[in-house]
Design an enzyme around this catalytic site. Structure first.
Site, PDB file in Angstrom:
ATOM      1  CD  GLU A   1       8.752  -9.660  -3.049  1.00 17.89           C
ATOM      2  OE1 GLU A   1       8.917 -10.260  -4.139  1.00 17.89           O
ATOM      3  OE2 GLU A   1       8.688  -8.421  -2.972  1.00 17.89           O
TER       4      GLU A   1
ATOM      5  CE  LYS B   1       6.744  -6.523   2.396  1.00 17.58           C
ATOM      6  NZ  LYS B   1       7.054  -6.985   1.026  1.00 17.58           N
TER       7      LYS B   1
ATOM      8  CG  ASP C   1      10.105  -5.267   1.281  1.00 20.54           C
ATOM      9  OD1 ASP C   1       9.581  -6.263   1.810  1.00 20.54           O
ATOM     10  OD2 ASP C   1       9.527  -4.539   0.449  1.00 20.54           O
TER      11      ASP C   1
ATOM     12  CD  GLU D   1       2.072  -6.713  -4.394  1.00 21.01           C
ATOM     13  OE1 GLU D   1       2.976  -6.909  -3.551  1.00 21.01           O
ATOM     14  OE2 GLU D   1       2.184  -5.907  -5.345  1.00 21.01           O
TER      15      GLU D   1
HETATM   16  O1  KIV Z   1       7.702  -2.968  -1.499  1.00 23.89           O
HETATM   17  C1  KIV Z   1       6.539  -2.708  -1.186  1.00 23.89           C
HETATM   18  O2  KIV Z   1       6.094  -1.566  -1.157  1.00 23.89           O
HETATM   19  C2  KIV Z   1       5.675  -3.832  -0.845  1.00 23.89           C
HETATM   20  C3  KIV Z   1       4.205  -3.562  -0.768  1.00 23.89           C
HETATM   21  C4  KIV Z   1       3.663  -3.400  -2.125  1.00 23.89           C
HETATM   22  C5  KIV Z   1       3.479  -4.605   0.004  1.00 23.89           C
HETATM   23  O3  KIV Z   1       6.134  -4.924  -0.671  1.00 23.89           O
END
Ligand code: KIV
Length: 258
Positions: free
Chosen positions: A114, A112, A84, A181
């Site tokens: 958002e 990833k 992330d 989500e």
């Molecule tokens: O940070 C995380 O664990 C996530 C998941 C909830 C998809 O982004």
């Protein structure tokens, strides 16, 4: 398990085979995820909540993410590893490029982020430079203060149309995967059927191509277990067994229930 990459996940989608995704934040759990045959490991910024004890993902830093991505990559050589971007690490396109480089050099295979249409140029830039991108729509926890809490998104027609439009746009910009989500099941199913790229759901019903859960939730460690999650450790008695039970249930389509 053979090595998993984007090509394998796309082939699984084409064949109608569902895949399992779990978060992990350290080498030991990442190794168990590999032994359990978990196709994708997400070094989520949920580490802020479940490992570091914050009440949101907002305080998580790039240093935190790189440190934990390195640990996960040392423990797992077969799953696809997604890292992330933390809060504000992709606020501008060039910042996203620098920070994506750091996450990839820490051992991630994909990053990833958002958000919706505002990320079009960022996704284009990363994709053009060979960095695989996973988009994340619906409930985006880094925006919790803007959203007014952890609520289901896309409930009315306008919001659902917006999320569907953003998903198509980000795929066209070059996103390779999408996390959805906390959106209603019919919307998640429609998006999964519309997109060519694999869609991973969390609290989004059984119609997506893959399912992701936070590892500490399936082990019953979280003080507040989300309604859409399940404690798989309770029925298996071992951590690897819990991971395997989750993966088996996802592949069989028995988790999540409608
Ligand atoms: O940070 C995380 O664990 C996530 C998941 C909830 C998809 O982004």
């Amino acid at each position: 398990m053979k090595n998993i990459n984007l090509t394998s996940l796309k082939a699984m989608k084409a064949a109608g085979e569902k895949f399992a995704v779990l978060t992990a934040y350290d080498a030991s759990f990442a190794r168990l995820a590999e032994l359990a045959g978990i196709e994708v490991v997400l070094v989520g910024d949920s580490l802020g909540n479940v490992v570091l004890g914050y009440d949101s993902t907002v305080p998580v830093t790039m240093d935190d993410m790189c440190h934990h991505t390195q640990a996960v990559a040392r423990g797992n050589s077969k799953s696809l590893i997604i890292a992330d971007f933390p809060f504000m690490a992709y606020a501008s396109e060039l910042q996203a490029l620098d920070n994506a480089a750091a996450l990839m050099q820490a051992g991630a295979h994909m990053v990833k982020l958002e958000g919706g249409a505002w990320l079009e140029e960022t996704v284009l830039l990363l994709a053009e430079r060979g960095i695989p991108v996973c988009a994340h729509l619906g409930l985006t926890p880094q925006s919790v203060h803007k959203l007014g809490g952890y609520r289901v998104q896309g409930k009315d027609d306008a919001a659902a149309t917006q999320i569907l439009g953003d998903a198509v746009l980000l795929q066209e910009a070059g996103a390779d995967l999408l996390v959805l989500e906390c959106v209603p099941t019919p919307l998640a199913t429609q998006i999964s059927q519309t997109l060519d790229i694999p869609v991973i759901g969390i609290g989004a019903g059984p119609g997506t191509d893959g399912q992701v859960l936070v590892l500490y939730d399936i082990l019953g460690l979280s003080p507040r277990q989300p309604r859409f999650s399940k404690n798989f450790l309770a029925e298996t008695g071992s951590i690897q067994g819990a991971m395997e039970a989750f993966a088996t249930a996802v592949r069989a389509g028995s988790f999540p229930e409608a």
